[in-house]
Enzyme design. Structure first.
Site, PDB file in Angstrom:
ATOM      1  N   HIS A  60       0.986  -1.174  -0.014  1.00 18.28           N
ATOM      2  CA  HIS A  60      -0.193  -0.018   0.091  1.00 18.28           C
ATOM      3  C   HIS A  60       0.900   1.145   0.039  1.00 18.28           C
ATOM      4  O   HIS A  60       1.844   1.432   0.863  1.00 18.28           O
ATOM      5  CB  HIS A  60      -0.888  -0.056   1.225  1.00 18.28           C
ATOM      6  CG  HIS A  60      -2.017  -0.964   1.173  1.00 18.28           C
ATOM      7  ND1 HIS A  60      -3.115  -0.708   1.949  1.00 18.28           N
ATOM      8  CD2 HIS A  60      -2.442  -1.972   0.215  1.00 18.28           C
ATOM      9  CE1 HIS A  60      -4.020  -1.802   1.579  1.00 18.28           C
ATOM     10  NE2 HIS A  60      -3.440  -2.735   0.514  1.00 18.28           N
ATOM     11  N   GLU A  62       0.773   4.098   1.389  1.00 14.44           N
ATOM     12  CA  GLU A  62       1.086   4.945   2.555  1.00 14.44           C
ATOM     13  C   GLU A  62       2.315   4.001   3.521  1.00 14.44           C
ATOM     14  O   GLU A  62       3.037   4.714   3.884  1.00 14.44           O
ATOM     15  CB  GLU A  62      -0.094   4.598   3.707  1.00 14.44           C
ATOM     16  CG  GLU A  62      -1.315   5.292   3.048  1.00 14.44           C
ATOM     17  CD  GLU A  62      -2.263   4.430   2.410  1.00 14.44           C
ATOM     18  OE1 GLU A  62      -3.297   4.961   2.142  1.00 14.44           O
ATOM     19  OE2 GLU A  62      -1.961   3.324   1.824  1.00 14.44           O
ATOM     20  N   CYS A 100      -6.500   2.266   4.375  1.00 19.40           N
ATOM     21  CA  CYS A 100      -7.226   1.234   5.155  1.00 19.40           C
ATOM     22  C   CYS A 100      -6.921   1.008   6.533  1.00 19.40           C
ATOM     23  O   CYS A 100      -6.123   1.804   7.144  1.00 19.40           O
ATOM     24  CB  CYS A 100      -6.915  -0.182   4.257  1.00 19.40           C
ATOM     25  SG  CYS A 100      -4.968  -0.695   4.636  1.00 19.40           S
ATOM     26  N   CYS A 103      -3.341   0.454   7.420  1.00 19.57           N
ATOM     27  CA  CYS A 103      -2.387   1.454   7.159  1.00 19.57           C
ATOM     28  C   CYS A 103      -2.564   2.565   8.411  1.00 19.57           C
ATOM     29  O   CYS A 103      -1.534   3.248   8.861  1.00 19.57           O
ATOM     30  CB  CYS A 103      -2.417   1.929   5.662  1.00 19.57           C
ATOM     31  SG  CYS A 103      -1.952   0.785   4.391  1.00 19.57           S
TER      32      CYS A 103
END
Length: 209
Positions: A60, A62, A100, A103
């Protein structure tokens, strides 16, 4: 220098496609993150760096960004000198999707370890899932509330991104139909994410505080 962080400007069509705050933004499987890093270098001056990246190889975006704070923010953890003051930074993310739950928790942990870094997250769209997944995501987002602010992109944010991150060739930003209405809708949903006392206590327990 940094291989995954891209200083090149985003093509106009790619920016609009990924950041357009549609009511139903289906088929957009990538998340883009445009960032601005600021450091105070004097009473009236700031250093400034910017770029963008996207999720890669299942990581992801992030968490991908968290691989590079040392390169983007020299002195964030000090320079190894006893008694030295750590350098303070302010970072703004403009994300095409909200983080999410996992994260969000990871970001909260990272920010707890770096009190001299202020992170502001601005998102164009939020994931809307169901049942426990949605509850988990919203609990994660609540952990990123003030003082590490988390907001929905407004016209002003889109205009700033257009001027800063997009290869616009002097073209002006043209808002699409529904930009403001969808901003209002997302902002109303976002205001639900105010942490209650129990959730704050649970968050601190998760962080070992």
């Amino acid at each position: 220098m940094i291989t995954k962080l891209d200083r090149a400007l985003l093509p106009r069509k790619k920016f609009i496609y990924h950041y357009k705050n549609l009511r139903w933004a289906r088929g957009r499987c990538e998340t883009y993150l445009c960032f601005v890093v600021k450091k105070r270098v004097g009473p009236d001056s700031l250093s400034f760096d910017f770029g963008h990246l996207r999720n890669r190889n299942g990581c992801h975006v992030e968490l991908l960004f968290l691989r590079y704070p040392g390169a983007l923010c020299p002195g964030l953890w000090g320079y190894g000198v006893t008694g030295e003051r750590k350098v303070s930074y302010s970072i703004t993310w403009f994300c095409s999707w909200s983080p999410c739950a996992n994260c969000s928790f990871r970001l909260a942990q990272f920010l707890n370890q770096t009190p001299n870094l202020r992170l502001r997250i601005v998102v164009s769209s939020r994931y809307f899932l169901f049942c426990d997944l949605e509850d988990s995501r919203e609990r994660g987002l609540r952990m990123l509330k003030k003082p590490r602010a988390h907001h929905v992109m407004s016209y002003k944010d889109y205009f700033y991104c257009w001027q800063t991150f997009v290869a616009r060739n002097q073209s002006k930003f043209k808002p699409w139909d529904g930009l403001h209405q969808n901003y209002i809708r997302l902002s109303r949903k976002h205001r639900i994410l105010q942490p209650c006392e129990t959730e704050v206590r649970d968050a601190f327990r998760l962080l070992g505080l």
